[in-house]
Write a protein that holds these residues in place. Structure first.
Motif: not given
Length: 445
Positions: A40-43, A179-182, A219-224
């Motif tokens: 979630g954070r990476a997205s 998630g930030a560096p990623a 974002n779609v991947v993160a949503l699911f």
């Protein structure tokens, strides 16, 4: 994914609340929570870094061709800041959505808004074909990104932090920060590839649009991945058990507004450094150096990888010496780094590389523990919203205007302006940590 991949029991307020007691689809393992946090954070970071890099490489020419390169970049950075201004309002709005229609609906709407705002940027015309309407569209879509990011708070970091054993809280706290560096590695590497393999005309015509389309797919991947958790019964019960439920922003500010602002300022040094080592150097080097932007982006990718390692190291250090001591010590080091910044950035290529790599390591060590520094001060029923709003304000006060202020001051007074900006963040962090220590001492007394 099963709990065997991450043997970390979650301890609840009413005794051990192990998530490993059943094999049903809805059971939530600690590893799933950690993966949900990181994805979630990476997205979200990817979306924002794509926009930030475009503020240097694309928007000055595409949206502000009638301005000088410096003025165009400053104008783009002004638009960049709008999302951080909108973010607290997004948090308040979507907390109300969650109270009315549930966590899953809130997260779906927020990530849909984030994805649609980002992918719509890929379809925008430039100023030469649409005039001021193109700029207006960019402004509205950037505000949409900010509102959506505020609404995407899911409580996963708070759940991990509260469930962590006391001696491992630093390690759990750093999980979401990975998630930030990623996100930056993905964004910078993608731009570096496109920038180096396309002509300038191709890049400005269509190449820059590709990262914005990729952001929508991520974002779609993160949503699911996140919905898999937040709509599960086990996850909902854990949040309810720890009283991690939304409250109105007005109620939060009325009852514990001091803790909100204390939480925002406690990690300000880290947030001030955030865009000074990611976005600002790109603008300074593009305007005042002949250096290849591809090489700068490649060095930043290496720096972000080092930052990821530093984030994980921060978890171990915080568990040994305490999170507040680590943040205070890192603030001092950031202060020393800020003094050296003018000589490093205004010197040779080697000096610029040292600025980037050292800056990213310091960022990883400090930002790794910037989440929830003083959220324990909130009463349980206010912690869910308090953590979200404190984070929003930390981004607003510390990072939103960093590229704009740093470039504006540096172009007028020299790179000493960067030092002044970072030192102001250091002073705020040290003061907030001191106040927080005094409050805890009074509570124990």
């Amino acid at each position: 994914m099963h709990s065997s991949s991450m043997a970390m029991p979650l301890h609840g307020a009413r005794g051990d609340a192990s998530l490993e007691h059943a094999d049903t689809h809805e059971d939530v393992t600690p590893s799933e929570i950690a993966v949900g946090v990181i994805i979630g954070r990476a997205s979200e970071y990817f979306d924002f870094f794509v926009f930030g890099i475009a503020c240097v490489l694309v928007f000055p020419q595409l949206m502000f061709p009638f301005l000088s390169p410096l003025a165009g970049t400053l104008a783009a950075f002004g638009v960049f800041a709008l999302a951080f201004i909108a973010r607290p309002f997004g948090t308040a709005l979507f907390m109300a959505v969650q109270r009315l229609w549930g966590r899953g609906t809130k997260l779906t709407l927020a990530l849909f808004l984030l994805g649609s705002s980002t992918v719509s940027m890929a379809l925008m015309p430039g100023y030469e074909s649409a005039g001021t309407a193109a700029i207006a569209a960019l402004v509205l879509l950037r505000i949409g990104q900010g509102v959506a990011t505020g609404g995407s708070w899911d409580g996963l970091p708070s759940l991990l932090a509260m469930a962590a054993p006391k001696e491992r809280r630093g390690w759990y706290a750093m999980v979401g920060q990975l998630g930030a560096p990623a996100g930056f590695v993905l964004a910078a590497a993608l731009f570096a590839y496109l920038y180096s393999h396309l002509t300038s005309a191709e890049f400005l015509a269509w190449g820059w649009r590709y990262p914005f389309c990729v952001a929508f797919a991520i974002n779609v991947v993160a949503l699911f991945a996140r919905l898999r958790l937040v709509v599960g019964q086990s996850y909902a019960e854990l949040l309810e058990e720890r009283e991690l439920q939304p409250v109105g922003a007005a109620q939060l500010l009325r009852e514990e507004g001091g803790n909100v602002f204390l939480g925002a300022f406690a990690a300000l040094a880290s947030f001030a450094l955030f865009h000074v080592v990611t976005i600002f150097p790109l603008s300074w080097i593009s305007l005042y150096s002949e250096r290849s932007m591809t090489s700068v982006l490649n060095v930043q990718v290496l720096g972000a990888l080092l930052a990821g390692c530093a984030v994980m190291l921060s978890g171990q250090l915080a568990d040994r010496i305490g999170r507040r001591n680590l943040l205070g010590g890192m603030a001092v080091l950031i202060g020393l780094f800020s003094i050296a910044a003018p000589w490093l950035l205004d010197g040779s290529v080697t000096g610029g590389n040292i600025f980037l790599l050292v800056g990213f390591v310091l960022l990883g060590l400090s930002y790794g523990q910037a989440s929830g520094t003083v959220t324990a001060n909130f009463s349980p029923q206010l912690r869910y919203t308090g953590a979200a709003l404190s984070s929003d304000l930390a981004w607003l006060f510390g990072a939103a205007f960093a590229p704009l202020v740093a470039l504006g001051l540096s172009s007028r007074f020299g790179l000493v302006g960067v030092s002044a900006y970072l030192l102001s963040g250091v002073a705020c962090t040290l003061l907030a940590l001191r106040i927080n220590r005094l409050i805890e001492q009074q509570q124990r007394a």
